[in-house]
Design an enzyme around this catalytic site. Structure first.
Site, short mmCIF file in Angstrom:
data_model
loop_
_atom_site.label_atom_id
_atom_site.label_comp_id
_atom_site.label_asym_id
_atom_site.label_seq_id
_atom_site.Cartn_x
_atom_site.Cartn_y
_atom_site.Cartn_z
N LYS A 194 34.21 46.01 51.28
CA LYS A 194 35.18 46.00 52.33
C LYS A 194 36.01 47.24 52.23
O LYS A 194 36.62 47.76 51.08
CB LYS A 194 36.03 44.42 51.70
CG LYS A 194 37.19 44.82 53.08
CD LYS A 194 38.75 44.33 52.02
CE LYS A 194 39.68 45.16 51.94
NZ LYS A 194 40.63 46.13 52.53
N GLU A 268 39.24 51.20 39.63
CA GLU A 268 39.07 52.89 39.39
C GLU A 268 40.75 53.27 40.41
O GLU A 268 40.48 53.09 41.80
CB GLU A 268 38.24 53.86 40.29
CG GLU A 268 37.77 54.58 39.32
CD GLU A 268 38.27 56.18 40.68
OE1 GLU A 268 40.18 56.18 40.03
OE2 GLU A 268 37.86 56.54 41.10
N CYS A 302 42.40 60.00 43.40
CA CYS A 302 43.31 59.95 42.15
C CYS A 302 42.96 60.10 41.06
O CYS A 302 43.27 61.12 40.45
CB CYS A 302 42.76 58.46 42.65
SG CYS A 302 41.06 58.32 42.87
N GLU A 399 52.69 59.38 40.66
CA GLU A 399 51.59 59.91 41.82
C GLU A 399 51.52 59.79 42.95
O GLU A 399 52.12 58.35 43.41
CB GLU A 399 49.95 58.36 41.29
CG GLU A 399 48.81 59.44 42.38
CD GLU A 399 47.90 58.02 42.77
OE1 GLU A 399 47.91 57.23 42.57
OE2 GLU A 399 46.89 58.84 42.38
P1 ADP Z 1 46.16 52.27 49.29
O1 ADP Z 1 48.08 51.53 48.15
O2 ADP Z 1 46.80 53.64 48.07
O3 ADP Z 1 46.62 51.81 49.89
P2 ADP Z 1 45.40 49.58 48.11
O4 ADP Z 1 44.91 49.76 46.42
O5 ADP Z 1 46.54 48.38 48.19
O6 ADP Z 1 45.38 51.20 47.36
O7 ADP Z 1 44.50 49.54 49.06
C1 ADP Z 1 42.72 49.81 48.14
C2 ADP Z 1 41.68 48.54 48.53
O8 ADP Z 1 42.13 47.26 48.01
C3 ADP Z 1 42.07 48.82 50.43
O9 ADP Z 1 40.81 47.80 50.80
C4 ADP Z 1 42.95 47.42 50.52
O10 ADP Z 1 42.89 46.91 51.85
C5 ADP Z 1 42.72 46.60 49.32
N1 ADP Z 1 43.58 46.33 48.70
C6 ADP Z 1 44.95 45.80 49.15
N2 ADP Z 1 45.26 44.38 48.50
C7 ADP Z 1 44.46 44.24 47.74
C8 ADP Z 1 44.90 42.51 46.83
N3 ADP Z 1 46.09 42.19 46.62
N4 ADP Z 1 43.20 42.30 46.41
C9 ADP Z 1 42.84 43.10 46.75
N5 ADP Z 1 42.22 44.07 47.46
C10 ADP Z 1 43.22 44.87 47.74
#
Ligand code: ADP
Length: 488
Positions: A194, A268, A302, A399
């Site tokens: 995804k 990561e 990152c 960050e």
């Molecule tokens: P950022 O805050 O930099 O957008 P995220 O960690 O929210 O970083 O997003 C990184 C990825 O994780 C994206 O593909 C996002 O859709 C996905 N994501 C966000 N929340 C969840 C969750 N609860 N479980 C799994 N994937 C998630």
């Protein structure tokens, strides 16, 4: 390219790659993308789609499907069904498919670069010269390992894990997809991936490429959606491994969610790297390293060198040179090949960065921004540095994920090691010095997964990448990255 659903999008960049095909000023982007499951594009169960925007213009580019739990289940079932055959195929055959993906990516490099820049806002020079070639190189590199697993892990009887659920962020969308998919396939796993909700388009282009490559159906499934879709992947009972790159908060949530299951996991996460300049460093090169360390990809990195430590004796000269260099940076249209700093990936991220700049000022930091003007439309932020900050400041500890650098000075090597390590993160660091002994001393004492010496932000498929502490665990890249997809 002839489908009615596809529209041609023009861009103005003076493009200078060879060879220049007839339609080099156009890319084909569909108005709407479905989910790539079992080798074909299928409608989402909910029939819902969401828009993806160009952050440099705020214009809608396309819409993509919003996958729910049923779609995730369908994708995992397809991956499970494909696993039997794919894992039994000889490594040599698997390698051939992966090589083919790599070659097709090179052939379509121009299109990938343009779409990456349109969807994510990064300068076209970076998508063209770094993201896309590196993504192809990851497939080439891991294709080479597919038939050598026994040599890579002698007497360890390496076996694939099964179905890998892979969730990637928006800062390097195509490259992160390659980091995740290539080793998984080489090791004999199948995949449900995804991309992030603000940058889904190159992953969907990759889905088209994978379909065209003839990879057996269901080996790679690419589905779109936001956090809920990601969570459905994490929680699916038939997933064997989660590979996640993203924020530390979501990483922690994933760890909690899979606790007590047999799922393997690599995370990561965030970083707040120290970039350390000693008085004996080649200062002009170091200044370039500071610029690249924090302003590459708008600081959406990152491992960005977001904390600068300069030895006191050369601080004045380094900061003067840095300010002069910042005046020359071009901020603006990501499609212009002369642009150094493109668009911030989303409005939400821009607001977060602006909030941190206010926090920095309110905490008493001395701000400097160059005199450049910003485009009227879109999400842009001036490159920013803060002087007069200390370890306790939030802009030093947290960050920001934007073009904002916190600068501190130091006197002794012990002092800088202590300050560099006094942080919840441990992903990367940089050291600039003329002395090899200092480099060896520091690399063993800095608690960071990657330490660059007299360079910064250099990536290679053969090098493992990953962190300590709140930056996560597990490695991607190199043999370590391959081992993370095998039971050994
Ligand atoms: P950022 O805050 O930099 O957008 P995220 O960690 O929210 O970083 O997003 C990184 C990825 O994780 C994206 O593909 C996002 O859709 C996905 N994501 C966000 N929340 C969840 C969750 N609860 N479980 C799994 N994937 C998630």
């Amino acid at each position: 390219m002839s489908s009615k659903k596809e529209k041609k999008l023009k861009f103005n960049a003076a493009w200078d790659l060879d060879p220049a095909p007839e339609d080099s000023k156009h890319v084909s982007i569909k108005k709407q993308y479905d989910l790539f499951i079992n080798g074909e594009f299928v409608k989402p169960n909910s029939k819902k789609y969401f828009a993806t925007y160009n952050p440099a213009t705020d214009e809608k580019i396309s819409e993509v499907a919003d996958a729910d739990e049923k779609d995730v289940d369908k994708a995992v079932k397809a991956a499970r069904a494909a696993f039997g055959k794919w894992s039994k195929l000889s490594g040599k055959e698997r390698g051939k498919y992966i090589y083919r993906i790599a070659r097709l990516m090179q052939e379509r490099a121009r299109e990938f670069a343009v779409i990456e820049t349109m969807d994510g806002g990064k300068p076209i020079r970076e998508s063209r010269d770094i993201d896309v070639p590196l993504a192809a190189n990851h497939f080439f590199y891991y294709a080479g390992w597919a038939d050598k697993l026994e040599y890579a892990f002698p007497n360890r009887n390496p076996k694939p894990l099964g179905v890998a659920g892979q969730i990637i962020p928006w800062n390097f969308p195509l490259l992160m997809a390659a980091w995740k998919i290539a080793p998984a396939l080489a090791a004999g796993n199948t995949v449900v991936l995804k991309p992030a909700e603000t940058t889904p388009l190159t992953a969907l282009k990759l889905a088209e490429l994978i379909r065209d490559s003839g990879l057996p159906k269901g080996v790679v499934n690419i589905i779109t959606g936001a956090g809920k879709t990601g969570a459905a992947i994490v929680n699916h009972p038939d997933i064997d491994k989660i590979a996640f790159t993203g924020s530390t908060n979501v990483g922690k949530w994933i760890q909690k969610s899979i606790a007590g299951t047999d799922k393997k996991c690599t995370l990561e996460l965030g970083g707040k790297a120290a970039n350390i300049i000693f008085e004996d460093a080649p200062l002009d090169q170091a200044v370039e390293g500071i610029i690249n360390g924090i302003f590459f990809n708008q600081g959406h990195v990152c491992c960005a060198g977001s904390r600068l430590f300069v030895q006191e004796s050369v601080a004045d000269i380094v900061i003067r040179k840095l300010k002069d260099r910042m005046e020359t940076l071009r901020v603006g249209d990501p499609m212009d090949k002369n642009t150094d700093i493109g668009a911030i990936n989303s409005k939400q991220q821009l607001l977060k960065i602006q909030e941190y700049i206010e926090i920095g000022k309110n905490e008493g930091g001395e701000i400097y921004q160059p005199s450049c003007s910003l485009p009227k439309k879109g999400n842009f932020c001036k490159p920013t540095i803060f002087l007069n900050v200390s370890q306790s400041h939030r802009i030093v500890q947290e960050e920001i994920f934007g073009p904002v650098l916190a600068i501190q000075t130091f006197r002794t090597i012990e002092e800088v090691i202590e300050k560099a390590n006094n942080i919840p993160y441990g992903l990367s660091a940089g050291v600039w010095t003329d002395k090899g002994s200092k480099i060896f001393n520091l690399t063993s004492k800095l608690k960071a997964g990657v330490v660059w010496a007299n360079t910064y932000n250099k990536f290679d498929p053969t090098s493992p990448f990953g962190g300590y502490k709140e930056s996560g665990f597990g490695r991607e890249g190199g043999l370590h990255g391959l081992g993370a997809y095998l039971t050994i």
